[in-house]
Design an enzyme around this catalytic site. Structure first.
Site, PDB file in Angstrom:
ATOM      1  N   MET A  38      24.648  50.109 117.578  1.00 40.48           N
ATOM      2  CA  MET A  38      24.449  50.686 116.248  1.00 40.48           C
ATOM      3  C   MET A  38      25.055  52.079 116.136  1.00 40.48           C
ATOM      4  O   MET A  38      25.723  52.400 115.152  1.00 40.48           O
ATOM      5  CB  MET A  38      22.952  50.726 115.923  1.00 40.48           C
ATOM      6  CG  MET A  38      22.648  51.098 114.489  1.00 40.48           C
ATOM      7  SD  MET A  38      20.892  51.165 114.159  1.00 40.48           S
ATOM      8  CE  MET A  38      20.430  49.459 114.235  1.00 40.48           C
ATOM      9  N   TYR A  62      25.214  46.098 125.731  1.00 39.77           N
ATOM     10  CA  TYR A  62      24.255  44.994 125.599  1.00 39.77           C
ATOM     11  C   TYR A  62      24.808  43.707 126.205  1.00 39.77           C
ATOM     12  O   TYR A  62      25.952  43.327 125.950  1.00 39.77           O
ATOM     13  CB  TYR A  62      23.941  44.747 124.130  1.00 39.77           C
ATOM     14  CG  TYR A  62      23.042  45.797 123.506  1.00 39.77           C
ATOM     15  CD1 TYR A  62      21.772  46.022 124.007  1.00 39.77           C
ATOM     16  CD2 TYR A  62      23.473  46.538 122.421  1.00 39.77           C
ATOM     17  CE1 TYR A  62      20.930  46.980 123.432  1.00 39.77           C
ATOM     18  CE2 TYR A  62      22.650  47.493 121.826  1.00 39.77           C
ATOM     19  CZ  TYR A  62      21.378  47.709 122.343  1.00 39.77           C
ATOM     20  OH  TYR A  62      20.571  48.649 121.776  1.00 39.77           O
ATOM     21  N   ARG A  70      35.436  36.357  88.351  1.00 42.16           N
ATOM     22  CA  ARG A  70      34.433  37.379  88.686  1.00 42.16           C
ATOM     23  C   ARG A  70      33.984  37.984  87.363  1.00 42.16           C
ATOM     24  O   ARG A  70      33.371  37.302  86.563  1.00 42.16           O
ATOM     25  CB  ARG A  70      35.098  38.399  89.636  1.00 42.16           C
ATOM     26  CG  ARG A  70      34.168  39.184  90.503  1.00 42.16           C
ATOM     27  CD  ARG A  70      34.915  39.990  91.567  1.00 42.16           C
ATOM     28  NE  ARG A  70      35.796  41.021  91.034  1.00 42.16           N
ATOM     29  CZ  ARG A  70      36.490  41.874  91.777  1.00 42.16           C
ATOM     30  NH1 ARG A  70      36.405  41.831  93.094  1.00 42.16           N
ATOM     31  NH2 ARG A  70      37.267  42.784  91.230  1.00 42.16           N
ATOM     32  N   LYS A  81      37.021  54.297  93.428  1.00 37.93           N
ATOM     33  CA  LYS A  81      35.671  53.788  93.706  1.00 37.93           C
ATOM     34  C   LYS A  81      35.412  53.820  95.212  1.00 37.93           C
ATOM     35  O   LYS A  81      36.343  54.018  95.998  1.00 37.93           O
ATOM     36  CB  LYS A  81      35.473  52.398  93.107  1.00 37.93           C
ATOM     37  CG  LYS A  81      36.339  51.291  93.637  1.00 37.93           C
ATOM     38  CD  LYS A  81      36.221  50.092  92.709  1.00 37.93           C
ATOM     39  CE  LYS A  81      37.189  49.005  93.035  1.00 37.93           C
ATOM     40  NZ  LYS A  81      36.762  48.063  94.034  1.00 37.93           N
TER      41      LYS A  81
HETATM   42  C1  LIG Z   1      39.129  45.711  89.304  1.00 43.13           C
HETATM   43  C2  LIG Z   1      39.961  46.374  90.354  1.00 43.13           C
HETATM   44  N1  LIG Z   1      41.104  46.973  89.999  1.00 43.13           N
HETATM   45  C3  LIG Z   1      41.913  47.575  90.902  1.00 43.13           C
HETATM   46  C4  LIG Z   1      41.568  47.599  92.231  1.00 43.13           C
HETATM   47  C5  LIG Z   1      42.504  48.254  93.216  1.00 43.13           C
HETATM   48  O1  LIG Z   1      42.958  47.307  94.130  1.00 43.13           O
HETATM   49  P1  LIG Z   1      44.001  47.739  95.270  1.00 43.13           P
HETATM   50  O2  LIG Z   1      43.285  48.709  96.139  1.00 43.13           O
HETATM   51  O3  LIG Z   1      44.351  46.485  95.947  1.00 43.13           O
HETATM   52  O4  LIG Z   1      45.133  48.380  94.577  1.00 43.13           O
HETATM   53  C6  LIG Z   1      40.381  47.001  92.645  1.00 43.13           C
HETATM   54  C7  LIG Z   1      40.012  47.040  94.070  1.00 43.13           C
HETATM   55  O5  LIG Z   1      39.042  46.600  94.576  1.00 43.13           O
HETATM   56  C8  LIG Z   1      39.560  46.362  91.685  1.00 43.13           C
HETATM   57  O6  LIG Z   1      38.417  45.744  92.024  1.00 43.13           O
END
Ligand SMILES: Cc1ncc(COP(=O)(O)O)c(C=O)c1O
Length: 389
Positions: free
Chosen positions: A329, A281, A153, A55
């Site tokens: 920026m 700045y 969550r 991701k």
């Molecule tokens: C649901 C979930 N699984 C796995 C991971 C992977 O975590 P890590 O990068 O600490 O291995 C994340 C990371 O944000 C996550 O949100």
């Protein structure tokens, strides 16, 4: 009497490049990624899969290139947060198994099913909405039931509803393939934190399996659990940052990995300043003596955290040089020292190796008061990701 302010700085060298290149570059060492993944797989019990988390554009490394290389190294499962990311992986890898870790919008049930993606169920309400959308579209969605075992969550909290498993299994447009959870904390010196979550996960996952009458694909372990708790592997581990080379240096961990991403930026200008001149700045930095300043054509909008102002460093000529003045920026200044020999178009290293020195995202994160994840994912997608070789 000559004071430090009278020190004369040699002028910066004349432009050595006919046409300086001003574009910062992200270099992704996919060979290191492959080595990291091999080390990880070698540490796992045979049959345990790796669900590689790609991701946020594979934590800034470039999801498609990372997924392709991982696939070539035997990784068959991938995890993303959003539908568009899943579709990107799907287009690159037609037969990969792709889990969507975010709450898929029920309106996207049909495209997700058409692309054979595996959304999680983020809660019972989400499950019912996905089911209704899938039924309306005449599709079946393969899903992984997410359990909230302590993260607070996403996920179903089994203690909220004793009939949660029946409620999920009654949704006929959903085919339950997996069950997963996520650790809030894995601390080797506080084993009861993750241990409590695992106990809940195991009990709830087994209860679901009994009702399904078949084993489900169970996964909970992200990077730190991979490192310190082989007993939490279940059917798959789900690491991200460890594969990208962070959290892999602890001698007590299972796997050694090396950072894969370097970030290099050319100086867009080099100037000399006499002593006692403000930089940036509000003049939060003043030169103590005459010095050369290298100007970087990137700032906080490009992923260079503003919190690094007067706190961070880059590597210039293989030496750590401070970021001076407030990072703005789109520009930032580096104090190259009185004898700085770099000119416009010469490159400094924001993350990576240079002249036998290294600067990695975990150290930068400490200066900025954040974590390596944020340093890596903040790097703007506009910078081309290059793979050497
Ligand atoms: C649901 C979930 N699984 C796995 C991971 C992977 O975590 P890590 O990068 O600490 O291995 C994340 C990371 O944000 C996550 O949100």
């Amino acid at each position: 009497m000559a004071g430090p302010g009278d020190f004369h700085c040699p002028p910066p060298p004349a432009h050595r490049k006919e046409r300086p290149v001003y574009t910062p570059t992200v270099i992704v060492h996919l060979d290191r990624l492959a080595a990291n993944l091999q080390a990880l797989r070698a540490a796992l019990r045979p049959g345990v899969e790796v669900v590689l988390v790609v991701k946020a554009d594979a934590y800034g490394h470039g999801a498609v290139a990372v997924a392709r290389r991982a696939w070539a190294n035997g990784i068959r499962w991938f995890a993303v947060a959003h539908l568009h990311e899943a579709l990107e992986v799907r287009a690159a890898l037609p037969t990969a198994r792709v889990v969507i870790l975010g709450a898929l919008d029920p309106a996207d049930a049909a495209p997700a099913a058409a692309a054979d993606l595996r959304p999680i169920l983020a809660g019972l309400d989400h499950a019912r909405r996905l089911d209704a959308a899938a039924r309306a579209a005449g599709v079946t969605l393969t899903v992984h039931v997410k359990l909230d075992t302590g993260m607070g969550r996403l996920g179903i909290r089994p203690e909220d509803d004793p009939d949660w498993a029946e409620a999920v299994l009654a949704l006929r447009a959903l085919r339950v393939e997996g069950v997963c959870s996520h650790f809030a904390a894995v601390e080797p010196h506080k084993p009861e934190w993750a241990g409590g979550q695992v106990e809940q996960f195991r009990a709830a996952a087994e209860a679901l399996e009994r009702r399904v009458g078949a084993p489900l694909f169970k996964h909970i372990a992200s990077s730190r659990a991979c490192q310190f708790h082989p007993e939490y592997d279940f059917d798959a581990v789900r690491p991200g940052i460890l594969a990208y080379g962070y959290g892999g240096l602890d001698a007590t961990g299972r796997v050694r990995t090396r950072p894969c991403l370097e970030w290099k930026a050319p100086l867009v200008d080099v100037k000399t300043l006499p002593a006692d001149r403000p930089v940036g700045y509000y003049g939060s930095f003043r030169t103590r003596h005459a010095t050369t300043l290298g100007i970087l054509g990137l700032g906080y909008a490009d992923g260079l955290h503003r919190a690094l102002s007067n706190r961070g460093y880059v590597l210039a000529e293989g030496v750590r040089r401070p970021l001076v003045g407030r990072i703005s920026m789109n520009w930032a200044a580096v104090d190259l020292g009185p004898r700085g020999a770099l000119g416009p178009g010469d490159t400094v290293t924001l993350l990576g190796e240079e002249g036998g020195q290294s600067l990695w995202a975990d150290e930068v994160a400490r200066w900025a008061g954040t974590i390596a994840y944020e340093v890596l994912t903040a790097i703007h997608p506009r910078f081309p990701r290059r793979t050497p070789g």
